[in-house]
Each structure stands twice: as structure tokens, then as C-alpha cells.
Design a protein around this motif. Structure first.
Motif, PDB file in Angstrom:
ATOM      1  N   SER A  65       1.000  -1.086  -0.237  1.00 38.37           N
ATOM      2  CA  SER A  65      -0.058  -0.116  -0.010  1.00 38.37           C
ATOM      3  C   SER A  65       1.186   1.213  -0.068  1.00 38.37           C
ATOM      4  CB  SER A  65      -0.810  -0.067   1.785  1.00 38.37           C
ATOM      5  OG  SER A  65      -0.568  -0.076   2.683  1.00 38.37           O
ATOM      6  N   ARG A  66       2.114   1.292  -0.012  1.00 42.11           N
ATOM      7  CA  ARG A  66       3.068   2.485   0.366  1.00 42.11           C
ATOM      8  C   ARG A  66       2.727   3.163   1.570  1.00 42.11           C
ATOM      9  NH1 ARG A  66       7.293   0.947  -1.900  1.00 42.11           N
ATOM     10  NH2 ARG A  66       8.643   2.967  -1.985  1.00 42.11           N
ATOM     11  N   ILE A  67       1.964   2.518   2.391  1.00 41.72           N
ATOM     12  CA  ILE A  67       1.095   3.320   3.506  1.00 41.72           C
ATOM     13  C   ILE A  67       2.861   2.660   4.790  1.00 41.72           C
ATOM     14  CG2 ILE A  67      -0.302   3.352   5.486  1.00 41.72           C
ATOM     15  CD1 ILE A  67      -2.339   3.407   3.628  1.00 41.72           C
ATOM     16  N   ILE A  68       2.994   3.688   5.852  1.00 41.38           N
ATOM     17  CA  ILE A  68       3.874   3.288   6.882  1.00 41.38           C
ATOM     18  C   ILE A  68       3.062   4.421   8.120  1.00 41.38           C
ATOM     19  CG2 ILE A  68       5.950   3.665   8.016  1.00 41.38           C
ATOM     20  CD1 ILE A  68       5.996   1.824   5.381  1.00 41.38           C
ATOM     21  N   GLY A  69       2.687   2.780   9.227  1.00 43.41           N
ATOM     22  CA  GLY A  69       2.283   3.862   9.971  1.00 43.41           C
ATOM     23  C   GLY A  69       2.969   4.224  11.005  1.00 43.41           C
ATOM     24  N   ASP A  97       9.884  13.770   6.194  1.00 43.50           N
ATOM     25  CA  ASP A  97      11.038  13.520   5.133  1.00 43.50           C
ATOM     26  C   ASP A  97      11.364  12.875   4.741  1.00 43.50           C
ATOM     27  OD1 ASP A  97      10.801  16.632   5.501  1.00 43.50           O
ATOM     28  OD2 ASP A  97      12.183  16.732   6.701  1.00 43.50           O
ATOM     29  N   GLU A  98      11.910  11.392   5.425  1.00 45.29           N
ATOM     30  CA  GLU A  98      12.379  10.678   4.742  1.00 45.29           C
ATOM     31  C   GLU A  98      11.068   9.448   3.919  1.00 45.29           C
ATOM     32  OE1 GLU A  98      15.552   9.941   4.371  1.00 45.29           O
ATOM     33  OE2 GLU A  98      16.223  11.600   5.261  1.00 45.29           O
ATOM     34  N   LEU A  99       9.941   9.602   4.677  1.00 45.20           N
ATOM     35  CA  LEU A  99       8.926   8.332   3.422  1.00 45.20           C
ATOM     36  C   LEU A  99       9.000   9.064   2.434  1.00 45.20           C
ATOM     37  CD1 LEU A  99       6.331   8.287   6.984  1.00 45.20           C
ATOM     38  CD2 LEU A  99       8.201   5.641   5.512  1.00 45.20           C
ATOM     39  N   GLU A 100       8.428  10.703   2.564  1.00 44.78           N
ATOM     40  CA  GLU A 100       8.055  11.085   0.920  1.00 44.78           C
ATOM     41  C   GLU A 100       9.292  10.991  -0.223  1.00 44.78           C
ATOM     42  OE1 GLU A 100       6.268  13.730  -1.756  1.00 44.78           O
ATOM     43  OE2 GLU A 100       5.918  12.838   1.042  1.00 44.78           O
ATOM     44  N   LYS A 101      11.027  10.805   0.599  1.00 43.99           N
ATOM     45  CA  LYS A 101      11.804  10.581   0.077  1.00 43.99           C
ATOM     46  C   LYS A 101      11.310   8.851  -0.802  1.00 43.99           C
ATOM     47  CE  LYS A 101      15.231  13.550   1.293  1.00 43.99           C
ATOM     48  NZ  LYS A 101      16.437  14.022   2.828  1.00 43.99           N
ATOM     49  N   ASN A 102      10.985   8.203  -0.225  1.00 44.04           N
ATOM     50  CA  ASN A 102      10.623   6.904  -0.493  1.00 44.04           C
ATOM     51  C   ASN A 102       9.639   6.628  -0.878  1.00 44.04           C
ATOM     52  OD1 ASN A 102      13.835   5.716   0.437  1.00 44.04           O
ATOM     53  ND2 ASN A 102      13.153   6.658   2.147  1.00 44.04           N
ATOM     54  N   ASP A 103       9.136   7.635  -1.111  1.00 45.22           N
ATOM     55  CA  ASP A 103       7.664   7.416  -1.586  1.00 45.22           C
ATOM     56  C   ASP A 103       6.913   6.136  -0.565  1.00 45.22           C
ATOM     57  OD1 ASP A 103       8.379   8.683  -4.487  1.00 45.22           O
ATOM     58  OD2 ASP A 103       9.330   6.996  -5.349  1.00 45.22           O
ATOM     59  N   TYR A 104       6.239   7.267   0.488  1.00 44.11           N
ATOM     60  CA  TYR A 104       5.422   6.532   1.058  1.00 44.11           C
ATOM     61  C   TYR A 104       5.138   7.166   1.777  1.00 44.11           C
ATOM     62  CZ  TYR A 104       8.431   1.685   1.732  1.00 44.11           C
ATOM     63  OH  TYR A 104       8.870   0.911   1.417  1.00 44.11           O
ATOM     64  N   PHE A 105       3.733   6.487   1.937  1.00 46.35           N
ATOM     65  CA  PHE A 105       3.043   7.973   2.667  1.00 46.35           C
ATOM     66  C   PHE A 105       2.629   7.724   4.240  1.00 46.35           C
ATOM     67  CE2 PHE A 105       0.946   6.432  -1.348  1.00 46.35           C
ATOM     68  CZ  PHE A 105       0.800   8.397  -2.111  1.00 46.35           C
ATOM     69  N   MET A 106       2.315   8.711   5.021  1.00 43.90           N
ATOM     70  CA  MET A 106       2.791   8.395   6.362  1.00 43.90           C
ATOM     71  C   MET A 106       0.875   8.554   7.154  1.00 43.90           C
ATOM     72  SD  MET A 106       4.792  10.414   9.510  1.00 43.90           S
ATOM     73  CE  MET A 106       4.585  12.042   9.292  1.00 43.90           C
ATOM     74  N   MET A 107       1.177   7.700   8.212  1.00 41.33           N
ATOM     75  CA  MET A 107      -0.376   7.583   8.900  1.00 41.33           C
ATOM     76  C   MET A 107      -0.063   8.019  10.147  1.00 41.33           C
ATOM     77  SD  MET A 107      -4.001   5.343   8.049  1.00 41.33           S
ATOM     78  CE  MET A 107      -4.064   5.494   6.481  1.00 41.33           C
ATOM     79  N   ASN A 125      -3.664  -2.273   4.965  1.00 44.89           N
ATOM     80  CA  ASN A 125      -3.161  -2.821   4.573  1.00 44.89           C
ATOM     81  C   ASN A 125      -1.722  -1.932   4.261  1.00 44.89           C
ATOM     82  OD1 ASN A 125      -1.886  -4.969   2.460  1.00 44.89           O
ATOM     83  ND2 ASN A 125      -2.647  -3.762   0.941  1.00 44.89           N
ATOM     84  N   MET A 126      -1.131  -1.882   5.506  1.00 47.08           N
ATOM     85  CA  MET A 126      -0.095  -1.406   6.367  1.00 47.08           C
ATOM     86  C   MET A 126       1.497  -2.525   5.522  1.00 47.08           C
ATOM     87  SD  MET A 126      -0.435   1.026   9.398  1.00 47.08           S
ATOM     88  CE  MET A 126      -1.257   2.717   9.853  1.00 47.08           C
ATOM     89  N   ALA A 127       2.164  -1.242   4.755  1.00 40.50           N
ATOM     90  CA  ALA A 127       3.629  -1.653   4.567  1.00 40.50           C
ATOM     91  C   ALA A 127       4.875  -1.798   5.443  1.00 40.50           C
ATOM     92  CB  ALA A 127       4.470  -1.471   3.473  1.00 40.50           C
ATOM     93  N   GLY A 128       4.500  -1.574   6.409  1.00 46.18           N
ATOM     94  CA  GLY A 128       5.142  -1.044   7.865  1.00 46.18           C
ATOM     95  C   GLY A 128       4.880  -0.300   8.800  1.00 46.18           C
ATOM     96  N   MET A 129       5.435  -0.619   9.689  1.00 43.24           N
ATOM     97  CA  MET A 129       5.425   0.516  11.001  1.00 43.24           C
ATOM     98  C   MET A 129       6.212   1.227  12.084  1.00 43.24           C
ATOM     99  SD  MET A 129       1.820  -0.540  12.778  1.00 43.24           S
ATOM    100  CE  MET A 129       2.381  -2.456  13.862  1.00 43.24           C
ATOM    101  N   VAL A 130       6.189   2.076  12.427  1.00 43.97           N
ATOM    102  CA  VAL A 130       7.183   2.915  12.939  1.00 43.97           C
ATOM    103  C   VAL A 130       6.711   3.321  14.656  1.00 43.97           C
ATOM    104  CG1 VAL A 130       9.054   4.698  13.167  1.00 43.97           C
ATOM    105  CG2 VAL A 130       9.134   4.125  11.004  1.00 43.97           C
ATOM    106  N   ILE A 131       7.122   2.633  15.875  1.00 43.42           N
ATOM    107  CA  ILE A 131       6.650   2.443  16.496  1.00 43.42           C
ATOM    108  C   ILE A 131       7.759   3.920  17.340  1.00 43.42           C
ATOM    109  CG2 ILE A 131       5.516   1.626  18.690  1.00 43.42           C
ATOM    110  CD1 ILE A 131       5.573  -0.786  16.795  1.00 43.42           C
ATOM    111  N   LEU A 132       7.035   4.589  18.277  1.00 42.47           N
ATOM    112  CA  LEU A 132       7.779   5.650  19.015  1.00 42.47           C
ATOM    113  C   LEU A 132       6.949   6.084  20.430  1.00 42.47           C
ATOM    114  CD1 LEU A 132       8.194   6.931  16.161  1.00 42.47           C
ATOM    115  CD2 LEU A 132       8.718   8.709  16.951  1.00 42.47           C
ATOM    116  N   GLY A 133       7.487   5.783  21.393  1.00 39.23           N
ATOM    117  CA  GLY A 133       6.974   6.318  23.366  1.00 39.23           C
ATOM    118  C   GLY A 133       7.019   5.071  23.391  1.00 39.23           C
ATOM    119  N   PHE A 134       7.400   3.590  23.663  1.00 36.62           N
ATOM    120  CA  PHE A 134       6.829   3.066  24.490  1.00 36.62           C
ATOM    121  C   PHE A 134       8.550   1.971  24.912  1.00 36.62           C
ATOM    122  CE2 PHE A 134       3.547   3.032  22.055  1.00 36.62           C
ATOM    123  CZ  PHE A 134       2.128   2.563  22.511  1.00 36.62           C
ATOM    124  N   CYS A 135       7.741   2.091  26.272  1.00 37.54           N
ATOM    125  CA  CYS A 135       8.958   1.260  26.897  1.00 37.54           C
ATOM    126  C   CYS A 135       8.363   0.079  27.457  1.00 37.54           C
ATOM    127  CB  CYS A 135      10.124   1.829  27.791  1.00 37.54           C
ATOM    128  SG  CYS A 135      11.479   0.903  28.638  1.00 37.54           S
TER     129      CYS A 135
END
Length: 334
Positions: A65-69, A97-107, A125-135
Motif C-alpha cells: 500500500s506504501r502506507i507506513i503507520g 521527510d524520509e518517507l516522502e523521499k522513499n515514496d511512502y505515505f505516513m499515517m 493494509n500497511m507496508a510497515g510501522m514505526v513505533i515511538l515512545g513505548f518501553c
């Protein structure tokens, strides 16, 4: 009859001389069985005629989907304003910025329920996720429930595979602060944080190793109103230190605000140092000495690792991002 000016798939197909199925497959990214030349001709015609597909339907229909959550921990300490936190805001900025450069959409999604992201990822139908702030200890369980790659920022957990974890060198950052304060002659040093776990504990231990003695530790409330009251109640104790290391720029700036409103001169009376080196550091008076993390490098690594995991589903890596102390006007020697 169709609306005037509206371009249909059949129009594109007729003009290029291919089937409507071929045009549809190009639009939806299903081009494995189509020649590169035909794909190029169809794409050029689509652009020329200004054809705009239903993006939601198109993305959901694709295998990729090119969507990165980007999932943010909506922790109680943010009091509903997680996206305004300097660390979170800077991280999202560079990720965008980096997602845009790599033709991804951010959600974006804010949540306190890490496992609830399973539905979030599946729904879009995400292509991947980046998870921030959890320990959190739940990363491995999340890994077993989702098939897509995900990269963690600052996870503290036993990585048993198929997860990429981007950690800062928190201990070394604390060490740099400790060595800096020791060179400036500080012997009465305090560390403030809302917890003594994960990265905050690493930063405190690093501080002590750099100082070559045990700094004091003060656990402060997460909520601003309670924190102000706590500082007032412990004002005389705060004034007993010549330097205070806050484990984040947010807490450092908040402490500067409180101390200045109470008549304390920064850094003449007390030196203050933060961590993250967000844009906030140059906007306060005095400008804040802080430990710089490379937000751009971290975002670049996150996308690189997501792509690597897409090619190699079993790929696992714990990567440490170096940090550097940046001296500004909120600190001085004694």
C-alpha cells in the motif's frame, strides 16, 4: 454518457492501445506481467490526461500500500498533547521527510494500547510501522500478530527476532554530561526524571559514571500542575545543587521556567542541561545545553530497516544511534 472532463480507464486504454485490465493493473501497481515499456506508456498517458484514481481504494488493493503507520505512545505524561512534545515532534518531522523521499505515505496514530495497532495495521493494509515512545515487553507479542515489518524507537526488551530496534546511546549521552560537569567543577549534581527505568535509568547511570561519583536523583510528577507543586515543596533542595540534568529537553525547559519565576538565575545560580537537542533548545533564554540525537539519521535508518525487513522477513537488528553534547548558555563552571 460520463461527466464532462472526467477521464475513464477505458479512455486511457483506447488511447494507448491496451486493454482496460492492463491500465487498471498499472494503476494498482500489479505490473509483474506487464512490460516496462507498456507500464511507462500507460503512466505517461495517465499523467498527461490528469487521471486521478480513488487513492484509498487503490492503496488498499495493492499488495504494497506504501502506507507506513507511525504509532505514538499517548502516555499520560503528555497530558493529551503527545504530538507537541519536542522529541515526538522532531521525530515525526524527519520521518515525514524520509518517507516522502522513499515514496511512502505516513499515517499517524496515538495510542496507549500497543497491541491495538494490529487492527490499525490490518485495516489499512500497511507496508510497515514505526513505533515511538513505548518501553514495553509487548513488542514480541505484537510481532507474532502482524506480518508486516516494524521498527521500534528506544525499545527496551529482549529482541527474540524479526524486530529492528533503534536505540540512542543513552548511557553515553549521560556520561558526556557527567564528564562535562566534572570538568566545569560541579560536585553537587541532580538528575530529574519521572521514572527510573529504561532509557532514563541509562542516562542517569551514564551521568554518574561521567561524574565519577553518585549524583542525586529526583523523581518528579508527570502532570505539570503536580510537578509545579512538587518543585515548590522541594525548592530549598533544588537550590542546593549547582547543576541539574533533566532527562529530556521538555523537563529541562519546564524546570528553567519554574526556577526563573522563583528568582533563580540560570546558569549563574544553577546550570541546567537537557537531552534530545530539539528545536526548543535554541528558543528558550538562556539557550539550553543538551545532548543531541541525530533525528535525520534515525529516520533514514528506520526506512532502510523497513525496506530490509520487507526483503528479508526474518531480519533482526538492534542499532545504536550515537549522541553528542551541545554546549549552550544554560550551563557554566562553578
Amino acid at each position: 454518457m460520463w461527466a464532462e472532463g472526467k477521464v475513464r480507464i477505458v479512455d486511457i486504454a483506447n488511447e494507448v492501445g491496451v486493454s482496460t485490465a492492463t491500465v487498471s493493473n498499472v494503476i494498482h501497481g500489479k505490473t509483474k506481467k506487464i512490460s516496462a515499456q507498456t507500464v511507462k506508456r500507460v503512466q505517461e498517458k495517465l499523467e498527461e490526461r490528469g487521471y486521478i484514481p480513488n487513492m484509498a481504494a487503490t492503496l488498499l488493493a495493492q499488495n504494497n500500500s506504501r502506507i507506513i503507520g507511525v504509532v505514538i505512545n499517548d502516555h499520560e505524561k503528555y497530558e493529551g498533547r503527545a504530538l507537541t512534545d519536542p522529541f515526538i515532534a522532531s521525530s515525526i518531522n524527519y520521518l515525514a521527510d524520509e518517507l516522502e523521499k522513499n515514496d511512502y505515505f505516513m499515517m499517524l496514530k496515538k495510542t496507549t494500547d500497543l497491541l491495538g495497532t494490529v487492527k490499525f495495521a490490518s485495516m489499512w493494509n500497511m507496508a510497515g510501522m514505526v513505533i515511538l515512545g513505548f518501553c514495553d515487553h509487548e513488542y514480541q507479542e505484537l510481532r507474532s500478530r502482524v506480518h508486516i515489518p516494524f521498527v521500534v524507537y528506544d525499545g527496551y526488551f529482549e529482541n527474540r527476532g524479526r524486530i529492528c530496534n533503534l536505540q540512542l546511546d543513552d548511557r553515553d549521552g549521560g556520561r558526556q554530561v557527567g564528564e562535562y560537569l566534572r570538568r566545569l567543577g560541579h560536585r553537587k549534581v541532580l538528575c530529574v526524571s519521572d521514572n527510573q527505568e529504561c532509557m532514563d535509568q541509562q542516562r542517569y547511570e551514564g551521568l554518574c559514571s561521567g561524574l565519577d561519583f553518585q549524583a542525586d536523583f529526583m523523581k518528579i510528577p508527570m502532570q505539570k500542575e503536580m510537578r509545579d507543586r512538587y518543585y515548590r515543596e522541594h525548592f530549598s533542595k533544588l537550590c542546593g545543587f549547582t547543576a541539574i540534568f533533566a532527562v529530556s529537553d521538555f523537563y529541562a525547559v519546564d524546570l528553567i521556567r519554574f526556577l526563573q519565576s522563583s528568582g533563580i538565575q540560570i546558569p549563574d545560580d544553577i546550570s541546567i542541561i537537557g537531552f534530545d537537542d530539539s528545536d526548543l533548545c535554541g528558543q528558550v533564554v538562556p539557550s539550553l545545553t543538551s545532548v543531541r540525537q541525530d533525528y535525520k539519521l534515525r529516520a533514514q535508518m528506520a526506512i532502510r530497516l523497513l525496506n530490509q525487513m520487507k526483503e528479508q522477513p526474518e531480519y533482526t537488528k538492534n542499532f545504536t544511534i550515537p549522541v553528542k553534547l551541545i554546549e549552550r548558555n544554560s550551563s557554566k563552571g562553578v
